[in-house]
Structures are given as C-alpha cells and as structure tokens.
Design a protein around this motif. Structure first.
Motif, PDB file in Angstrom:
ATOM      1  N   VAL A 588       0.853  -1.186   0.000  1.00 46.59           N
ATOM      2  CA  VAL A 588       0.000   0.000   0.000  1.00 46.59           C
ATOM      3  C   VAL A 588       0.885   1.231   0.000  1.00 46.59           C
ATOM      4  N   ASN A 589       0.483   2.199  -0.771  1.00 47.44           N
ATOM      5  CA  ASN A 589       1.133   3.498  -0.795  1.00 47.44           C
ATOM      6  C   ASN A 589       0.032   4.543  -0.747  1.00 47.44           C
ATOM      7  N   THR A 590       0.031   5.345   0.304  1.00 50.45           N
ATOM      8  CA  THR A 590      -1.035   6.323   0.521  1.00 50.45           C
ATOM      9  C   THR A 590      -0.425   7.687   0.797  1.00 50.45           C
ATOM     10  N   THR A 591      -0.957   8.684   0.118  1.00 46.77           N
ATOM     11  CA  THR A 591      -0.522  10.061   0.322  1.00 46.77           C
ATOM     12  C   THR A 591      -1.734  10.922   0.656  1.00 46.77           C
ATOM     13  N   VAL A 592      -1.598  11.724   1.670  1.00 47.09           N
ATOM     14  CA  VAL A 592      -2.604  12.729   2.013  1.00 47.09           C
ATOM     15  C   VAL A 592      -1.936  14.087   1.887  1.00 47.09           C
ATOM     16  N   ALA A 593      -2.501  14.960   1.058  1.00 52.70           N
ATOM     17  CA  ALA A 593      -1.865  16.244   0.771  1.00 52.70           C
ATOM     18  C   ALA A 593      -2.855  17.387   0.964  1.00 52.70           C
ATOM     19  N   PHE A 594      -2.320  18.497   1.399  1.00 52.42           N
ATOM     20  CA  PHE A 594      -3.098  19.730   1.553  1.00 52.42           C
ATOM     21  C   PHE A 594      -2.426  20.796   0.691  1.00 52.42           C
ATOM     22  N   SER A 595      -3.205  21.436  -0.178  1.00 52.69           N
ATOM     23  CA  SER A 595      -2.644  22.461  -1.058  1.00 52.69           C
ATOM     24  C   SER A 595      -3.407  23.765  -0.879  1.00 52.69           C
ATOM     25  N   GLN A 596      -2.713  24.847  -1.132  1.00 49.62           N
ATOM     26  CA  GLN A 596      -3.327  26.161  -0.958  1.00 49.62           C
ATOM     27  C   GLN A 596      -2.674  27.174  -1.883  1.00 49.62           C
ATOM     28  N   ILE A 597      -3.509  27.928  -2.585  1.00 48.55           N
ATOM     29  CA  ILE A 597      -3.066  29.040  -3.425  1.00 48.55           C
ATOM     30  C   ILE A 597      -3.618  30.332  -2.836  1.00 48.55           C
ATOM     31  N   GLU A 598      -2.769  31.296  -2.706  1.00 48.59           N
ATOM     32  CA  GLU A 598      -3.219  32.628  -2.312  1.00 48.59           C
ATOM     33  C   GLU A 598      -3.610  33.382  -3.582  1.00 48.59           C
ATOM     34  N   MET A 599      -4.893  33.644  -3.746  1.00 46.43           N
ATOM     35  CA  MET A 599      -5.383  34.236  -4.987  1.00 46.43           C
ATOM     36  C   MET A 599      -4.812  35.633  -5.210  1.00 46.43           C
ATOM     37  N   ILE A 617     -16.407  33.893   0.268  1.00 48.69           N
ATOM     38  CA  ILE A 617     -15.283  33.627  -0.628  1.00 48.69           C
ATOM     39  C   ILE A 617     -14.009  34.146   0.032  1.00 48.69           C
ATOM     40  N   SER A 618     -13.125  33.227   0.362  1.00 46.57           N
ATOM     41  CA  SER A 618     -11.848  33.609   0.957  1.00 46.57           C
ATOM     42  C   SER A 618     -10.827  33.849  -0.145  1.00 46.57           C
ATOM     43  N   ASN A 619      -9.645  34.301   0.233  1.00 44.87           N
ATOM     44  CA  ASN A 619      -8.609  34.595  -0.757  1.00 44.87           C
ATOM     45  C   ASN A 619      -7.673  33.408  -0.985  1.00 44.87           C
ATOM     46  N   THR A 620      -8.102  32.211  -0.573  1.00 43.65           N
ATOM     47  CA  THR A 620      -7.306  31.013  -0.810  1.00 43.65           C
ATOM     48  C   THR A 620      -8.188  29.922  -1.429  1.00 43.65           C
ATOM     49  N   ARG A 621      -7.551  29.015  -2.127  1.00 44.13           N
ATOM     50  CA  ARG A 621      -8.233  27.852  -2.714  1.00 44.13           C
ATOM     51  C   ARG A 621      -7.212  26.744  -2.894  1.00 44.13           C
ATOM     52  N   ALA A 622      -7.701  25.577  -3.325  1.00 43.06           N
ATOM     53  CA  ALA A 622      -6.812  24.451  -3.594  1.00 43.06           C
ATOM     54  C   ALA A 622      -6.000  24.709  -4.855  1.00 43.06           C
ATOM     55  N   ALA A 627      -4.154  16.430  -6.072  1.00 42.16           N
ATOM     56  CA  ALA A 627      -5.192  15.617  -5.448  1.00 42.16           C
ATOM     57  C   ALA A 627      -5.052  15.671  -3.932  1.00 42.16           C
ATOM     58  N   PRO A 628      -6.153  15.684  -3.185  1.00 36.38           N
ATOM     59  CA  PRO A 628      -6.064  15.693  -1.720  1.00 36.38           C
ATOM     60  C   PRO A 628      -5.589  14.366  -1.138  1.00 36.38           C
ATOM     61  N   PHE A 629      -5.767  13.275  -1.897  1.00 36.98           N
ATOM     62  CA  PHE A 629      -5.231  11.997  -1.432  1.00 36.98           C
ATOM     63  C   PHE A 629      -5.005  11.079  -2.627  1.00 36.98           C
ATOM     64  N   LEU A 630      -4.076  10.141  -2.450  1.00 37.25           N
ATOM     65  CA  LEU A 630      -3.768   9.112  -3.440  1.00 37.25           C
ATOM     66  C   LEU A 630      -3.648   7.778  -2.714  1.00 37.25           C
ATOM     67  N   VAL A 631      -4.230   6.734  -3.285  1.00 39.84           N
ATOM     68  CA  VAL A 631      -4.146   5.400  -2.693  1.00 39.84           C
ATOM     69  C   VAL A 631      -3.777   4.406  -3.795  1.00 39.84           C
ATOM     70  N   ASN A 632      -2.713   3.647  -3.573  1.00 42.81           N
ATOM     71  CA  ASN A 632      -2.319   2.551  -4.459  1.00 42.81           C
ATOM     72  C   ASN A 632      -2.102   1.311  -3.598  1.00 42.81           C
ATOM     73  N   LYS A 655     -10.835  13.983  -5.399  1.00 44.56           N
ATOM     74  CA  LYS A 655     -11.362  15.053  -6.248  1.00 44.56           C
ATOM     75  C   LYS A 655     -10.308  16.136  -6.429  1.00 44.56           C
ATOM     76  N   THR A 656     -10.039  16.503  -7.694  1.00 45.24           N
ATOM     77  CA  THR A 656      -8.928  17.388  -8.000  1.00 45.24           C
ATOM     78  C   THR A 656      -9.384  18.552  -8.863  1.00 45.24           C
ATOM     79  N   LEU A 657      -9.000  19.753  -8.481  1.00 41.43           N
ATOM     80  CA  LEU A 657      -9.261  20.932  -9.299  1.00 41.43           C
ATOM     81  C   LEU A 657      -8.423  20.840 -10.570  1.00 41.43           C
ATOM     82  N   THR A 658      -9.078  20.891 -11.749  1.00 43.84           N
ATOM     83  CA  THR A 658      -8.353  20.763 -13.009  1.00 43.84           C
ATOM     84  C   THR A 658      -8.337  22.049 -13.819  1.00 43.84           C
ATOM     85  N   VAL A 659      -9.399  22.843 -13.769  1.00 44.14           N
ATOM     86  CA  VAL A 659      -9.455  24.126 -14.475  1.00 44.14           C
ATOM     87  C   VAL A 659      -9.946  25.189 -13.505  1.00 44.14           C
ATOM     88  N   VAL A 660      -9.178  26.266 -13.392  1.00 48.30           N
ATOM     89  CA  VAL A 660      -9.536  27.352 -12.479  1.00 48.30           C
ATOM     90  C   VAL A 660     -10.571  28.250 -13.151  1.00 48.30           C
TER      91      VAL A 660
END
Length: 735
Positions: A588-599, A617-622, A627-632, A655-660
C-alpha cells in the motif's frame, strides 16, 4: 540531486536503455486485448484514410492541397477559372461511417548478443514493437455551464452541451538498435530509437446551445468530426564512460540529438444546424460552416553533457566529489492553417449526411460551394521558439559520521528562451504584439540540494532533504497561439496573449522542496516508511478559464498567486506469512496532501463579482492538479519457484481541481476514478522460456468524469468518457 536537471515539480525519472544482454537472447511476444463494449462493435465509427495508416503514417491522402498555403487561394470572387479545380483538390469525405471494430493486438521481437574480442566485449541489441488499439466511447458528454447572474440563483445555467459517440484507432510502431564496446575501463555506446504513432478519430455529436446563457445564440446542431494525428520521435545517443587511475576518476559524456515531428492533417468538422420548420443547413452563428484544419510541429532537441566523479577518502570514509556541465538547445516551428466552406449563392437542400456536401453537383461552378482561407497574413498561429540552457554543477557525497551520509550539491542553469510570433491583433490591424526572436525568458538560477541519511539501526533510516527546483512554461504555453479542439470547441490560448485581466507576462515557477522520511527494511522486499513533505511554489502556472471570453470557451495558462503543498505519505510492502499465507504479499502506498493558493486580487475580484447570497469567498483555494489523497494498493501471489504470479491492484485519487474558473465560469474538478486491475503471469516450457500473461483492467467499470462545481449548485458535467472493462492476453517466447 545536482547532476540531474532542475526543471520539475514532483520528481524526475532517469531511464537507461540496456547495453546488451550477458548471453544471446531472442524474444518474441504476441498480445490481444478484448473490451466487450468497444471491440466487435458494429456501431464503431471510422472513415476512409490512407493505404499506410496501418504504419502510423499518412500516405498523402490528408495532405494540404497544392497552393492552399498561399496568402490568397482561388475563389469564385478572385479567380473563378481555378476555383473549381482547387476545391476538388480537397478530400471530399466529411462524415463518419459505421464499421465493426477489431480487438487490440500487439507484437514484439528483440534480439541481442555479445562477442568477445580478446578481453573486451562487443555487444548489440535490436528490438521492434507494433501495437494496434481501438477505443469506442458510446456515451461521450461535453458540457459548458455558467453561474447565474442573480445573487439568489445558485443553480448553474447550461450554455452548450455535446453528446454522442467517439471512436479512436491508434497505431504505434517502435524500433531500437544499439551497439556497445566495453573494455576493462571504458564503455562506448551508440543507440538509435524511433517511434511512429498514428491516431485516427471519428465522432458524431448532438449539440445544444442555450440562448438563456450569456453570450450564446441558441441553436441545435449535429456534428461529424474526423481527425488524424501523426507523430514521430527519433533519438540518437552516443556516449562514453571511462574509469581512470584505478577507479579514482570516472568520466561519463553523452551527446544526444532528438527530432520530433507532429502533423494533424485535415481535421474536419461538419455541423448541420437546425432552424425554421424542420430545416437544416450551415449557419455561421450556430453550428458553423464546415471547416478544415492542418497543424504542423517540428522540433529539434540537442543535448550534450559530461559528468566527472572523483573517489577519495574523507575522515577515513569513502567519498565522491562530482562536477560537470551540460548544454541543451531546443527549437520548435509550429503552424496552423484553417479553411472554411462558403457559399456563392443559396445553399442546396440538405439531407443531413455530411458526405453529401462536397459532391460534384454542389461544388463551384456546378454549385455554390467553395473554400475560403481563415488564415491571416502574417499568421498569428505560426511561431518559432528556441531555448538555450547551459548548466554546471558540483556535488559531494560523503559520510559525516559512521551513521550519517550526506549528499550536497549546487546546480546553476542559465536559461534563455526566444520567440518569434505575433498575436491576432497585430495580424488584423498591425497594432498588437509582434516578437522577432525576442527574449521571453532569461534567467540564471542556482539550485542547491542537500540529502541526509541517518542510520538509526542496520535496518532503519531517517532521511531528510531540501532542494530548489523550477517549472518553466512549455513552448505552447509561452506563445500567442490559439489552438481549438474541434470536438469540444474549447480554445487553448498561449500565455503571451494579453487580456484586460492578464498582462501576457507568463513566467517560471520556482519551488522549494522539503522532505523527511523514516524507513524500515525487513526480510526480502518488505518495507515500512512514513514521509512528510512541504513544497512552496512561487508564481505557479495553472490552466485558467478566461473570464473575458463569454461567447467562446477559452482557456489560458497563467501565473496565479503563491502556493504550497504539504502532506504525509505511508508506504508498506508486507509478506503475509505471519497469517499462514507465505506466498502472498500486500502493498500500500497512501498520500494525504493539503494544497493552498493565495489568490491574486484579480482572481478574487472575479470570483466575488458572482458571489451568491450566503456564500463566503476567501482569498485562498486548492491548487490545480493537486489531489487531496492518493491510494495505491496491491495483493499479490507468487509461487516459490517464481513460475506463477498474480496480483489484484487498486488505485484512486481524490477530487482534483483541473481548471480554475472565475467570474461567470465555475471551477472544474475531476471525479475520483476507482481503478481495479488484475494481472497474472505463468512461465512454462522445456526451458522455462514461454510466458503467458492475462490482464483485466477497470474491473469496476468506472468512468472518467470532470464536472463544474459552484456554491449550493448541482454539479454539472464538463467531460465524460467511459473506458469500460478490458481483458488482455499475451504470449511470449525467449530463445
């Protein structure tokens, strides 16, 4: 590490081709794959191509007609005597036809050996592969949706939807030839690689446009789409390795030119619009007139590098001092030519068959049809770009103590990119942007790196690392080009093109990477590890929906606000012998990630302009693409004699943001795809030289879906493709 290029965000992989086998080997493989929904399907769509399509090469059937690349082409208006013959020089097939699809199949052959010349060795290796595959998506959906204007209306408004069928036939031909000569202290290699790929697509879609959406006219159309893409890569590698002074010095040099070509010849779209009382025809403001597009890309990549290593003693421990340099030159020529069907008079009575359009009775002078050039002069969709990247590095690998190993280094890259091209405003009016081999990137960067490994015990390590890397925009991203996808009508705009909310100054992304990892090794390949990571991005590049383009679907790579990604990763590979299953292993390989962009202020203002009642509406987003998590995971079985192995593998990402999005347009996310695959391999024969493999992919039958998401709104589909399940069988033989 300092000796590898610094242009990456996640990681870099170094792949080495084999010199030659230790003994003579001949390998042959045959494979077949069956997808119950895609193969032996009588609804499969195709069209007549050329006689060499089976080799991944167009034979000229789709070639641009003679004279079509001139500034002025013959039309009834400017050259009536030649207009008819010119129009007839275009291929008259515009519609897809149904046929029964064949299954996927592949074959490969490889041969290698070595010859002793005294104490030296001369070896060679030859290999060839051929793959033919087909895909058929019978429930394709593409959608464009908008936010509603009133602040109390949260549901999304449909702008355009397309639903239909899409078929694809892909041919891949590859060949590799290599020779090598080895002595006790030297090795020289020469390897030639060529890959040829041809990809044919045919689709039929129903298009519905909603006049209630902003910037939309409202229409219904039925479209036939025909495409072909021909790509090739040729690479030559010449290298030498030397061990000098009884192994104290090691020298490795390489020279490698690569030539890449891509041609999209004769992309055809024919969309009948419905209007009036059960009438159909071609309407410029609706489905549009039939169109043809040719795209050309030629790129050369020249690489030269040398790595020098000195083995020495530091504090009575083995150490390595490394230094070297490289130079990379790349140049790309790109051009798009497009043509629209026009009418010299009223349109004929149509039946809706795309292949009836270019019949002899309809072509000028017998009928009203002729082709008009949609190409400006100079062409805004033509550019030349080149890159010079000169790099030097130094690094040292040593043991600071008996338990602490360190690898530290510094890399310098002087990167200069030049561009020749212009935007559509310059082509139309002469008052836009026009570059003539101008510098669009020019920077000298230093990339430090440090990797520390502390041995807690004989089987446990604690690792920590820091590195600085960079992500540079691609040639396409750093251009004025506007590239349309004829199926979805989505337009990619180069990042140099300015808008009222974008200055056109697309720049690099610089990343600081921090990692820490604990790992424990047990018996065999058993492993436990836990990692933590932090990445800090300066001016990351993301694909953004252009808010100012409200009548068309346009996207652009842009630098957005600074961002960061941090998270943890867990990895385990464990034999299940403790549970009485010694031939079984679980990984098993599992990743949990947190991402943030300051708009940026521009993005924040754009989002707030369509803020809904009760929405904050805050000034940050993913971050887009993270991806917030990956599981293999995998459950494998292997017999003790290694003659049979099988595995069941599952992977998914969140769930991953693909187009802003921005303003009128909501963000686009990819839905998690749950992939469950099975594979089994059995080796048999008198010399254990025959292998049988079985693979089953997408057992769960999941779909690839992206969707629009907005505050308190039902999500709406951006794109949907259903790959279905497939079963593959391959047979291999080694002599």
């Amino acid at each position: 590490v300092a000796e590898l290029p610094a242009d990456f965000t996640g990681g870099v992989v170094n792949i080495e081709t084999k010199d030659f086998p230790e003994e003579r080997q001949l390998g042959v493989s045959l494979g077949i794959t069956y997808n119950p929904n895609m193969h032996f399907n009588s609804d499969y769509l195709t069209y007549e191509g050329g006689s060499t399509d089976w080799l991944g090469i167009d034979d000229g059937t789709r070639a641009l007609p003679t004279g079509a690349d001139q500034d002025m082409i013959p039309t009834p208006i400017n050259n009536a005597s030649q207009a008819g013959s010119f129009i007839r020089s275009f291929n008259n097939t515009l519609g897809a036809e149904k046929a029964t699809s064949a299954p996927d199949y592949s074959m490969g052959i490889s041969y290698g050996d070595q010859v002793s010349i005294g104490s030296n060795k001369f070896g060679y290796i030859l290999s060839g592969t051929y793959k033919s595959s087909r895909k058929f998506y019978d429930d394709v959906f593409y959608g464009e949706y908008q936010r509603a204007v009133p602040s109390d209306a949260t549901q999304l408004v449909s702008a355009t939807t397309q639903e239909g069928q899409l078929a694809e036939e892909n041919i891949l031909v590859g060949g590799l030839a290599g020779i090598a000569f080895k002595t006790r202290s030297t090795k020289h290699r020469l390897t030639l690689l060529h890959l040829q790929n041809g990809d044919q697509k045919a689709g039929q879609f129903n298009i519905e446009n909603n006049s209630d959406a902003i910037g939309q006219s409202g229409y219904v159309a039925n479209s036939d789409n025909l495409e072909y893409s021909q790509r090739s890569i040729t690479n030559l590698l010449l290298s030498g390795e030397y061990s000098i002074g009884e192994g104290k010095w090691n020298v490795d040099w390489r020279i490698s030119p690569t030539i890449a070509k891509m041609t999209d010849p004769d992309i055809r779209k024919t969309a009948y619009s419905e209007f009036g009382s059960n009438q159909i025809g071609f309407v410029a403001g609706a489905g549009g007139n039939p169109s043809r597009i040719w795209r050309y890309l030629d790129e050369i990549n020249l690489v030269g590098k040398i790595d020098i290593e000195r083995n020495y003693k530091l504090w009575d421990n083995d150490a390595k001092f490394k230094f070297g340099g490289s130079h990379v030159y790349k140049e790309r020529d790109y051009k798009i030519l497009s043509y629209d069907l026009q009418f010299f008079g009223s349109q004929p009575e149509w039946t809706g068959d795309a292949n009836e359009v270019l019949t002899d009775a309809n072509i000028y002078p017998n009928g009203p049809i002729y082709f008009a050039s949609a190409n400006n002069s100079p062409n805004p969709n033509e550019y030349n770009s080149n890159i010079n990247n000169t790099a030097f590095y130094i690094a040292n690998e040593f043991n600071a103590t008996d338990d602490l190993k360190a690898v530290i280094g510094l890399r310098a890259e002087n990167f200069v990119q030049r561009h020749t091209g212009r935007d559509v405003n310059f082509a139309d009016k002469g008052d836009g942007n026009n570059l003539d081999n101008d510098k669009v990137l020019d920077a000298l960067d230093l990339f430090p790196s440090a990797n520390l490994t502390y041995a807690l015990t004989d089987k446990q390590n604690l690792r920590a690392s820091y590195s600085k890397t960079i992500a540079r925009p691609s040639f396409k991203e750093l251009s004025f080009a506007q590239i349309i996808d004829p199926i979805t009508n989505r337009i990619f705009n180069g990042g140099l093109f300015p808008y009222e909310d974008w200055d056109g100054n697309l720049s690099e992304t610089r990343i600081n990477n921090f990692d820490v990892r604990w790992e424990m090794y047990l018996q065999g390949s058993e492993l436990f590890s836990v990692s933590g990571f932090l990445k800090m991005f300066d001016d990351p590049i993301e694909l953004v929906r252009i808010p100012a383009a409200q009548t068309s679907n346009e996207f652009q790579p842009r630098n957005v606000g600074d961002g960061q990604v941090y998270g943890v990763e867990f990895e385990m590979n464990k034999n299940l012998g403790f549970a009485g299953m010694k031939n079984w292993s679980f990984s098993v390989n599992t990743t949990v990630a947190f991402s943030q962009i300051e708009m940026t202020d521009t993005e924040l203002d754009s989002r707030q302009s369509f803020q809904k009642d009760g929405e904050t509406i805050s000034n940050t987003r993913a971050m887009a693409g993270q991806a917030p998590f990956l599981v293999n995971t995998g459950l494998t079985y292997t017999t003790e004699n290694k003659m049979f192995d099988a595995g069941l593998y599952y992977n998914v990402k969140g769930k991953t943001l693909t187009v802003v999005g921005g303003g009128l347009f909501p963000d686009v996310y990819s839905d998690p795809f749950h992939g469950l695959n099975f594979s089994a391999n059995y080796t048999f024969g008198p010399k254990d030289n025959i292998s049988l493999s079985v693979n089953v992919e997408n057992i769960l039958g999941d779909q690839n879906i992206s969707y629009f998401e907005a505050f308190q709104a039902e999500r709406q589909i951006f794109s949907r493709l259903s790959p279905y399940r497939s079963i593959g069988v391959s047979l291999g033989y080694k002599l």
